[in-house]
Write an enzyme that holds these catalytic residues in place. Sequence first.
Site, mmCIF file in Angstrom:
data_model
loop_
_atom_site.group_PDB
_atom_site.id
_atom_site.type_symbol
_atom_site.label_atom_id
_atom_site.label_comp_id
_atom_site.label_asym_id
_atom_site.label_seq_id
_atom_site.Cartn_x
_atom_site.Cartn_y
_atom_site.Cartn_z
ATOM 1 N N LYS A 51 0.849 -1.201 0.000
ATOM 2 C CA LYS A 51 0.000 0.000 0.000
ATOM 3 C C LYS A 51 0.881 1.247 0.000
ATOM 4 O O LYS A 51 0.614 2.205 -0.719
ATOM 5 C CB LYS A 51 -0.932 -0.005 1.230
ATOM 6 C CG LYS A 51 -2.047 -1.038 1.113
ATOM 7 C CD LYS A 51 -2.791 -1.284 2.416
ATOM 8 C CE LYS A 51 -3.770 -2.451 2.271
ATOM 9 N NZ LYS A 51 -4.426 -2.858 3.515
ATOM 10 N N GLN A 95 -5.054 -1.468 9.673
ATOM 11 C CA GLN A 95 -4.798 -2.774 9.056
ATOM 12 C C GLN A 95 -5.334 -3.893 9.958
ATOM 13 O O GLN A 95 -4.961 -3.985 11.132
ATOM 14 C CB GLN A 95 -3.280 -2.947 8.817
ATOM 15 C CG GLN A 95 -2.903 -4.237 8.113
ATOM 16 C CD GLN A 95 -3.435 -4.310 6.681
ATOM 17 O OE1 GLN A 95 -3.363 -3.333 5.930
ATOM 18 N NE2 GLN A 95 -3.966 -5.457 6.297
ATOM 19 N N ASP A 118 -11.381 2.417 3.829
ATOM 20 C CA ASP A 118 -11.751 0.998 3.718
ATOM 21 C C ASP A 118 -13.272 0.807 3.654
ATOM 22 O O ASP A 118 -13.744 -0.299 3.387
ATOM 23 C CB ASP A 118 -11.206 0.219 4.929
ATOM 24 C CG ASP A 118 -9.959 -0.586 4.580
ATOM 25 O OD1 ASP A 118 -9.725 -0.834 3.381
ATOM 26 O OD2 ASP A 118 -9.221 -0.961 5.517
#
Length: 284
Positions: A51, A95, A118
């Site tokens: 990422k 994460q 997200d």
Amino acid sequence: MILDGKQLSLKIRKQVKEKTLKLIEQYNKKPHLVVILIGENPASQSYVRSKERACIKAGFESTIIKKDVDITESELIDIIENLNNDDNVHGILLQLPIPKHIDEDKVLNLINPSKDVDGFHNINIAKLNKGQEALVPCTPLGITKILEEYSIDPTGKHCVIIGRSQIVGKPMAALMLKRNSTVTICHSKTRDIRDITKQADILIVAIGRAHMVDETFVKPGAVVIDVGINRVDGVLVGDVDFDKVKDIAEYITPVPGGVGPMTIACLLENTLTCYEAIEGKNND
Ligand code: NDP
């Protein structure tokens, strides 16, 4: 035919980069994604590195906040609140997985929904389920882009999804419903699963079991999307047994090179969307 997610992801990443360069001139600031990484999970570390690389290539600013597994919930909440209030941060990604002593649902819902790249905040989930404009989880979003790229119209098709996670299965169902598919979700308690999957015009598989889906699950001529990422003897394989299914499916995504690269491309897109919305408001 193979649905080439890798190629499409490169195309999207190029578009994101071009748009980013223009917007930086306008706003005098780079899009900034902050990733919070807790603990030493090797898969998480590798995803976070990918990422970061993708952000830098797109012209974004990227920050990784690394914390030990013994971080307390209140310490994590302080970090999230500081990022929520920081005008130079446009996207916040926690994460997963995070340690069990932290309430995952609680902390995900403390992320500012406008910075929720997200799409895991309840507000974004609700908007998605109502068919409204929302920040959508990157993996299902990437799958809709693959279908669009290959002119696969979900309208009126029977879409069967195996897996009902918050990250893939459920948001995928909402997206396919919005695109006028008839949607069925299967999971570990589903009986006679093949009877259902063999009806699928579009079969989306997100289980986390290497090669579980073989030709006995698939209707000839179906579109098969494999979300699974499993490591078997050091090799990455999907949930679909590609060699057994490729000749009966009309379209199929490979692993690697299918859904995976699209997830990162959509993360960049979501970050850019947050940046445009935040900076657009600040510069009104
Ligand atoms: P989860 O473990 O959260 O969910 C798995 C789902 O599969 C559950 O709903 C479970 O059912 C169902 N399931 C498990 N076993 C069976 C079975 N035998 N028959 C039918 N259904 C079953 O996984 P995720 O959704 O997070 O991920 C799924 C896969 O996708 C993993 O391999 C993951 O690594 C990969 N992934 C890939 C991404 C990418 O970018 N390509 C992104 C995210 C995930 P139940 O609910 O009943 O337990």
